[in-house]
Enzyme design. Structure first.
Site, short mmCIF file in Angstrom:
data_model
loop_
_atom_site.label_atom_id
_atom_site.label_comp_id
_atom_site.label_asym_id
_atom_site.label_seq_id
_atom_site.Cartn_x
_atom_site.Cartn_y
_atom_site.Cartn_z
N LEU A 54 35.96 82.83 30.17
CA LEU A 54 34.76 83.12 30.96
C LEU A 54 33.57 82.36 30.41
O LEU A 54 32.73 81.87 31.17
CB LEU A 54 34.47 84.62 30.96
CG LEU A 54 33.19 85.08 31.65
CD1 LEU A 54 33.15 84.61 33.10
CD2 LEU A 54 33.06 86.60 31.56
N ASP A 86 24.52 84.89 9.94
CA ASP A 86 24.97 83.90 10.92
C ASP A 86 24.31 84.13 12.27
O ASP A 86 23.91 83.18 12.96
CB ASP A 86 26.49 83.96 11.07
CG ASP A 86 27.23 83.28 9.93
OD1 ASP A 86 26.60 83.04 8.88
OD2 ASP A 86 28.43 83.01 10.08
N SER A 88 33.56 96.11 30.78
CA SER A 88 34.88 96.03 31.39
C SER A 88 35.05 97.16 32.40
O SER A 88 34.44 98.24 32.24
CB SER A 88 35.98 96.14 30.32
OG SER A 88 37.25 96.31 30.90
N TYR A 142 39.43 99.84 22.69
CA TYR A 142 38.82 98.89 23.62
C TYR A 142 37.96 99.61 24.65
O TYR A 142 36.81 99.22 24.91
CB TYR A 142 39.91 98.07 24.31
CG TYR A 142 39.41 97.11 25.34
CD1 TYR A 142 38.84 95.91 24.97
CD2 TYR A 142 39.53 97.39 26.70
CE1 TYR A 142 38.38 95.00 25.91
CE2 TYR A 142 39.09 96.50 27.66
CZ TYR A 142 38.51 95.30 27.26
OH TYR A 142 38.05 94.41 28.21
#
Length: 229
Positions: A16, A59, A134, A147
């Site tokens: 994606l 980071d 999702s 998840y």
């Protein structure tokens, strides 16, 4: 020609992500995308690539600084695509480390990147955050508690950002894909009916719309991009 705006797109080397990066570049955005060190794949040509582990605060800060570091194209959009999926057994059979790993992979980068970028969006006069959750967050299926929980957390987090920053001209919306037609998903589910899956090139314009001024009145939305699945 650049439109004088920068978008920070995480997960830009994924199925994606590559489509989203290409869509933003085609509209003249300067695109910065962090890539995990050593990853073999690359985002669409034309993006500014920054090596970064999005689970590491330092980071993330460095990547956001690059995105916000071009005075001619201030940071105006953040697109949180980084994440991952791992299934397993039922809740009672899921090891704690597997459950927590899904939270780390899917929720931690979204939080860290958004939190680091918000002051820059406010300073630029406003902008947009787009998160990817999702369909499983609102329609769970068995064997993926970690998840499902992580993606539901993304929805809740995006809602919190929308409420906290709407008066500072920063919007936050979420897209909810079903199964995306990527090479990785085809390899993982070789017997699936891919005709009902959604192509990344169909989702990317929705993300672009939510990041653009065309969706200026919209914040806190949960946009389904299920296709026929």
């Amino acid at each position: 020609m650049q439109n004088g705006r920068t978008a920070l797109i995480t997960g830009g080397a994924g199925g994606l992500g590559t489509a989203a990066v290409a869509a933003f570049l085609a509209e003249g955005w300067r695109v910065v995308t962090p890539v995990r060190p050593g990853r073999g794949t690359s985002p669409a040509a034309g993006a500014v690539v920054v090596e970064a582990d999005l689970e590491v605060v330092a980071d993330v800060t460095a990547a956001v600084d690059v995105a916000a570091g071009e005075p001619e194209a201030p940071l105006r959009a953040v697109v949180n695509l980084a994440g991952g999926y791992a299934g397993g057994g039922s809740v009672a059979d899921t090891p704690l480390e597997d459950f927590e790993r899904m939270l780390t992979v899917n929720l931690r980068p979204t939080y860290l990147v958004t939190a680091a970028a918000l002051p820059h969006l406010v300073a630029a006069g406003g902008g947009a955050v787009v998160c990817v959750s999702s369909r499983a967050a609102v329609a769970p299926f068995p064997g993926a508690a970690g998840y499902v929980t992580a993606k539901a957390g993304v929805l809740a987090f995006a809602g919190a950002v929308a409420v906290e920053y709407r008066r500072k001209n920063v919007r936050c919306n979420t897209v909810l894909p079903g199964v995306i037609d990527t090479p990785a998903n085809r390899a993982a589910m070789p017997d699936a009916d891919v005709q009902s899956w959604v192509a990344p090139q169909q989702i990317a314009p929705v993300i672009l719309f939510l990041a653009s001024d065309a969706s200026a009145p919209t914040t806190g939305a949960q946009v389904p991009v299920y296709g026929q699945s």
